[in-house]
Write a protein that holds these residues in place. Structure first.
Motif, PDB file in Angstrom:
ATOM      1  N   GLU A 160       0.608  -1.389   0.075  1.00  0.00           N
ATOM      2  CA  GLU A 160       0.114  -0.082  -0.236  1.00  0.00           C
ATOM      3  C   GLU A 160       0.797   1.195   0.212  1.00  0.00           C
ATOM      4  OE1 GLU A 160      -0.307  -2.345   2.566  1.00  0.00           O
ATOM      5  OE2 GLU A 160      -1.756  -3.478   1.487  1.00  0.00           O
ATOM      6  N   GLN A 161       2.158   1.366   0.850  1.00  0.00           N
ATOM      7  CA  GLN A 161       2.844   2.691   1.000  1.00  0.00           C
ATOM      8  C   GLN A 161       2.987   2.263  -0.633  1.00  0.00           C
ATOM      9  OE1 GLN A 161       5.060   0.072   3.888  1.00  0.00           O
ATOM     10  NE2 GLN A 161       4.726   2.557   5.583  1.00  0.00           N
ATOM     11  N   GLU A 163       1.922   1.911  -3.589  1.00  0.00           N
ATOM     12  CA  GLU A 163       1.397   2.004  -4.472  1.00  0.00           C
ATOM     13  C   GLU A 163       1.139   3.624  -4.148  1.00  0.00           C
ATOM     14  OE1 GLU A 163      -1.394   1.887  -7.126  1.00  0.00           O
ATOM     15  OE2 GLU A 163      -0.283  -0.181  -6.557  1.00  0.00           O
ATOM     16  N   SER A 164       0.434   4.224  -2.589  1.00  0.00           N
ATOM     17  CA  SER A 164       0.907   5.656  -2.758  1.00  0.00           C
ATOM     18  C   SER A 164       1.987   6.384  -2.973  1.00  0.00           C
ATOM     19  CB  SER A 164       0.214   5.441  -0.986  1.00  0.00           C
ATOM     20  OG  SER A 164       0.391   6.981  -1.022  1.00  0.00           O
ATOM     21  N   LEU A 165       2.942   6.197  -2.399  1.00  0.00           N
ATOM     22  CA  LEU A 165       4.365   6.958  -3.103  1.00  0.00           C
ATOM     23  C   LEU A 165       4.229   6.375  -4.459  1.00  0.00           C
ATOM     24  CD1 LEU A 165       7.383   7.987  -2.523  1.00  0.00           C
ATOM     25  CD2 LEU A 165       7.889   5.766  -3.071  1.00  0.00           C
ATOM     26  N   ALA A 167       1.750   6.455  -6.553  1.00  0.00           N
ATOM     27  CA  ALA A 167       0.937   7.894  -7.454  1.00  0.00           C
ATOM     28  C   ALA A 167       0.820   8.642  -7.264  1.00  0.00           C
ATOM     29  CB  ALA A 167      -0.330   7.370  -6.750  1.00  0.00           C
ATOM     30  N   GLU A 168       1.792   9.267  -6.369  1.00  0.00           N
ATOM     31  CA  GLU A 168       2.185  10.591  -5.821  1.00  0.00           C
ATOM     32  C   GLU A 168       3.475  11.066  -6.474  1.00  0.00           C
ATOM     33  OE1 GLU A 168       4.286  11.660  -1.505  1.00  0.00           O
ATOM     34  OE2 GLU A 168       2.014   9.949  -0.917  1.00  0.00           O
ATOM     35  N   ARG A 169       4.270  10.214  -6.431  1.00  0.00           N
ATOM     36  CA  ARG A 169       5.636  10.260  -8.340  1.00  0.00           C
ATOM     37  C   ARG A 169       4.746  10.545  -9.398  1.00  0.00           C
ATOM     38  NH1 ARG A 169       8.553  12.213  -4.621  1.00  0.00           N
ATOM     39  NH2 ARG A 169       9.668  10.765  -3.170  1.00  0.00           N
ATOM     40  N   ASP A 171       1.920  11.635 -10.195  1.00  0.00           N
ATOM     41  CA  ASP A 171       0.964  13.013  -9.736  1.00  0.00           C
ATOM     42  C   ASP A 171       2.541  14.228 -10.860  1.00  0.00           C
ATOM     43  OD1 ASP A 171      -0.804  12.261 -10.047  1.00  0.00           O
ATOM     44  OD2 ASP A 171      -1.730  12.285  -7.322  1.00  0.00           O
ATOM     45  N   HIS A 198      13.581  11.823  -1.659  1.00  0.00           N
ATOM     46  CA  HIS A 198      12.517  11.058  -2.058  1.00  0.00           C
ATOM     47  C   HIS A 198      13.168  10.693  -3.822  1.00  0.00           C
ATOM     48  CE1 HIS A 198      10.628  13.042   0.572  1.00  0.00           C
ATOM     49  NE2 HIS A 198      10.013  12.723   0.353  1.00  0.00           N
TER      50      HIS A 198
END
Length: 199
Positions: A160-161, A163-165, A167-169, A171, A198
């Motif tokens: 999940e982490q 996937e979230s990272l 998606a942020e990258r 965007d 990052h």
């Protein structure tokens, strides 16, 4: 005193002295395959691994092209192939289509035997299966991973982490790509991209 294991040369000599039926049975054991792989000289080991991942046979001409140009490489290649053959790990065979044509004895097909009749090299089937089956995690009976010995990693990143990272990258990347070239980057994004933590 304690009994010592066999020296690598002794193990290879012992195995080469065994009858083929015994070797066939031994090569069905993962531990034997791993032990033998470890004692093979580096070039022979490399060839065994290359042939194992082929899942079939290769033309002998392709295998003969593996060594680099030069006398030393050629000698090492011949030595490795000789040792693999003496252990019955490498088997030379003719292409099946050529054998079928020869059995038919067709004069029309005999013209095609030149390219199809080339010998092929195959790793012992049982040995190859044991290697491929165990390369990912080692032979059965070993600890599955560090978690089994030490418990869960408190710093492990979960799906999940990730996937979230991701998606942020994504965007951030889309915003940069879609911004006109003359427009300055928003301060938050340029600071984030410059941050080595990052990357």
């Amino acid at each position: 005193g304690r009994r010592r294991g066999m020296a690598p040369a002794s193990l290879v000599q012992y195995l080469t002295s065994l009858p083929p039926v015994t070797l066939d049975r031994l090569y069905m054991d993962t531990w034997v395959c791993h032990a033998l792989l470890r004692v093979l000289p580096p070039v022979a080991r490399l060839y065994a691994l290359r042939l194992a991942v082929v899942h079939g046979s290769l033309p002998a001409s392709a295998v003969d092209a593996w060594p680099a140009k030069g006398r030393e490489a050629s000698v090492q290649h011949e030595s490795a192939m000789r040792q693999l053959r003496s252990l019955r790990l490498v088997q030379l065979e003719n292409a099946p289509s050529a054998q079928a044509r020869r059995a038919e004895g067709s004069a029309q097909d005999s013209a095609h035997l030149g390219c199809d009749d080339a010998p092929t090299v195959r790793l012992h089937r049982a040995f190859a299966e044991q290697l491929i089956g165990s390369l990912g995690g080692g032979p059965a009976g070993l600890a599955q991973d560090a978690t089994a010995l030490h418990g869960l990693d408190k710093n492990a990143v979960h799906a999940e982490q990730l996937e979230s990272l991701g998606a942020e990258r994504w965007d951030s990347l889309l915003l940069i790509v879609l911004n006109p070239p003359n427009a300055p980057l928003p301060l938050a994004i340029s600071a984030e991209l410059a941050s080595p933590a990052h990357l």
